[in-house]
Design an enzyme around this catalytic site. Structure first.
Site, mmCIF file in Angstrom:
data_model
loop_
_atom_site.group_PDB
_atom_site.id
_atom_site.type_symbol
_atom_site.label_atom_id
_atom_site.label_comp_id
_atom_site.label_asym_id
_atom_site.label_seq_id
_atom_site.Cartn_x
_atom_site.Cartn_y
_atom_site.Cartn_z
ATOM 1 N N ARG A 70 0.835 -1.211 0.000
ATOM 2 C CA ARG A 70 0.000 0.000 0.000
ATOM 3 C C ARG A 70 0.867 1.257 0.000
ATOM 4 N NH1 ARG A 70 -1.512 1.380 4.709
ATOM 5 N NH2 ARG A 70 -2.285 -0.670 5.315
ATOM 6 N N TYR A 125 -16.666 18.010 -14.141
ATOM 7 C CA TYR A 125 -17.052 16.606 -14.234
ATOM 8 C C TYR A 125 -18.108 16.302 -13.155
ATOM 9 C CZ TYR A 125 -16.632 11.538 -13.950
ATOM 10 O OH TYR A 125 -16.903 10.203 -13.929
ATOM 11 N N ASP A 151 -7.869 19.957 -13.249
ATOM 12 C CA ASP A 151 -8.150 18.604 -13.743
ATOM 13 C C ASP A 151 -7.811 18.618 -15.239
ATOM 14 O OD1 ASP A 151 -9.357 16.327 -14.854
ATOM 15 O OD2 ASP A 151 -11.024 16.353 -13.431
ATOM 16 N N LYS A 172 -9.062 7.647 -18.722
ATOM 17 C CA LYS A 172 -9.378 8.228 -20.036
ATOM 18 C C LYS A 172 -8.152 8.135 -20.959
ATOM 19 C CE LYS A 172 -13.073 8.944 -17.691
ATOM 20 N NZ LYS A 172 -13.352 10.165 -16.947
#
Ligand SMILES: *Cc1c(COP(=O)(O)O)cnc(C)c1O
Length: 392
Positions: free
Chosen positions: A57, A110, A182, A207
């Protein structure tokens, strides 16, 4: 920590950054960083983790390679990757904000980011004012004494509105606020917000960066060592990390970013020009067209217009639905940035959760269609649009 070689071009960095072959004693010289699945890393001395690795992690070699590569592509010193774009955003917001803080955000964000602000952060007493950030003075007017951050997307989704990133960065600096951009829509190939003055860039690597519609992920890229340390601490504490396998898929995808985006853009330009002269189309929105109201500003801060465009067709929602359902090559699907062409109706799909009055206010009509041009042959895409527009 990561020191990108800024003498190299984008495509070179996309292939090589973070993936130099390992020639140390006993290493095999892989030209591709392997998928390191080990969940823990053994050490020889109690207080010395081997090469800095302790537990999956906290850090993993495959993820680290991707973080180094993405940082190089955004001209950033530091990179972190997350289980999704929204996991990146959530970790970033939790790490840098506290109860009582205020954010000024673009009103055309978004949908998932808006939901995060309105329905998750609100419960933690973090408030947001949404403004039309295409006018930088409105951003400045919305700043309050407890403001800590400005959050923008440029171009926005699905209306492809453009913010003046340099002007907003100056406002952020003047008021000592963190500017987050973003950059999912253009990818680091066409726009580097850190170079324009933003403090932090976020991506949904689901994306363009991943690029093949087969992996979910997010990234944060930045130059501030202090913010990086905070974020790294929170990422480990919260646990929203990208898995080794997903890191590998994203590494594989991002190597062809330059090639893909050239073709995405070529297709988008041709489609935008075709639609612009079609009698059934009332409006085409693409920042690469000279008819886009912010075309000049857009050109001053980007090197290309990307693969997403929106348009409106004459008639009712039913007419728009009929057109979409007649397409054969375009997949009628949410998301964008994959090699396959995608198309959707924001009012009924990606932006259905945005209240109707807000949709009307921001300009998302019921016949507005968003298209993500893939990398297929241009003529085949145009032929498909032509036949679907014909039989009405
Ligand atoms: C998809 C998307 C996100 C969210 O990313 P996920 O990977 O789906 O969590 C954030 N911002 C933009 C602009 C996006 O397109």
């Amino acid at each position: 920590m990561n020191t990108p070689d800024n003498t190299q071009g984008f495509a070179t960095k996309a292939v090589h950054a973070g993936e130099e072959p390992d020639f140390r004693e006993g290493a095999s010289g892989d030209v591709v960083v392997p998928i390191h699945l080990s969940s823990t890393f053994a050490r020889k001395k109690v207080s010395v983790p081997t090469a800095g690795y302790e537990y999956i992690r906290s850090l993993n070699p495959t993820r680290k390679a991707l973080e180094t590569k993405l940082a190089a592509l955004e001209n950033a010193k530091y990179g972190l990757t997350f289980a999704s774009g929204l996991a990146a955003e959530t970790t970033l917001l939790l790490a840098l904000l506290k109860s009582g803080d205020h954010v000024v955000a673009f009103d055309d964000l978004y949908g998932g980011t808006r939901r995060l602000f309105n329905h998750v952060l609100a419960d933690y007493n973090i408030s947001v004012t949404f403004v039309d950030a295409t006018d930088a003075s409105l951003v400045e007017n919305a700043i309050q004494p407890q403001s800590r951050m400005i959050w923008i997307e440029s171009p926005s989704n699905p209306l492809l509105k453009v913010c003046d990133i340099r002007a907003i960065a100056k406002i952020a600096a003047r008021h000592d606020l963190i500017l987050v951009a973003d950059n999912t829509f253009l990818s680091p190939y066409f726009q580097n917000p850190l170079d324009l003055g933003a403090d932090i860039v976020v991506h949904s690597s689901t994306k363009y960066i991943g690029g093949h519609s087969d992996v979910l992920g997010g990234a944060v890229l930045l130059n501030s060592a202090a913010y990086y340390e905070k974020l790294q601490y929170h990422q480990n504490a919260v646990g929203a990390v990208l898995s080794p396998f997903d890191s590998y898929l994203t590494l594989r995808g991002v190597k062809t970013l330059a090639l893909r985006l050239e073709q995405h853009q070529k297709n988008a330009v041709e489609i935008a020009l075709y639609l612009s002269q079609h009698p059934r189309v009332t409006r085409v929105i693409y920042p690469g067209l000279e008819t886009h109201p912010q075309h000049r500003l857009f050109k001053s801060q980007t090197t290309g217009a990307g693969g997403v465009l929106s348009f409106e067709i004459r008639g009712t929602t039913k007419d728009a639905e009929r057109f979409l359902e007649r397409l054969k090559l375009f997949a009628l699907a949410e998301s964008l940035g994959g090699v396959e062409s995608l198309i959707e109706l924001p009012s009924a799909m990606t932006h259905a959760s945005v209240p109707e009055e807000i949709r009307k206010q921001t300009g998302i009509s019921d016949t507005l269609i968003r298209l993500s041009a893939g990398i297929e042959n241009t003529k085949d895409l145009i032929a498909d649009i032509k036949q679907a527009l014909q039989n009405e």
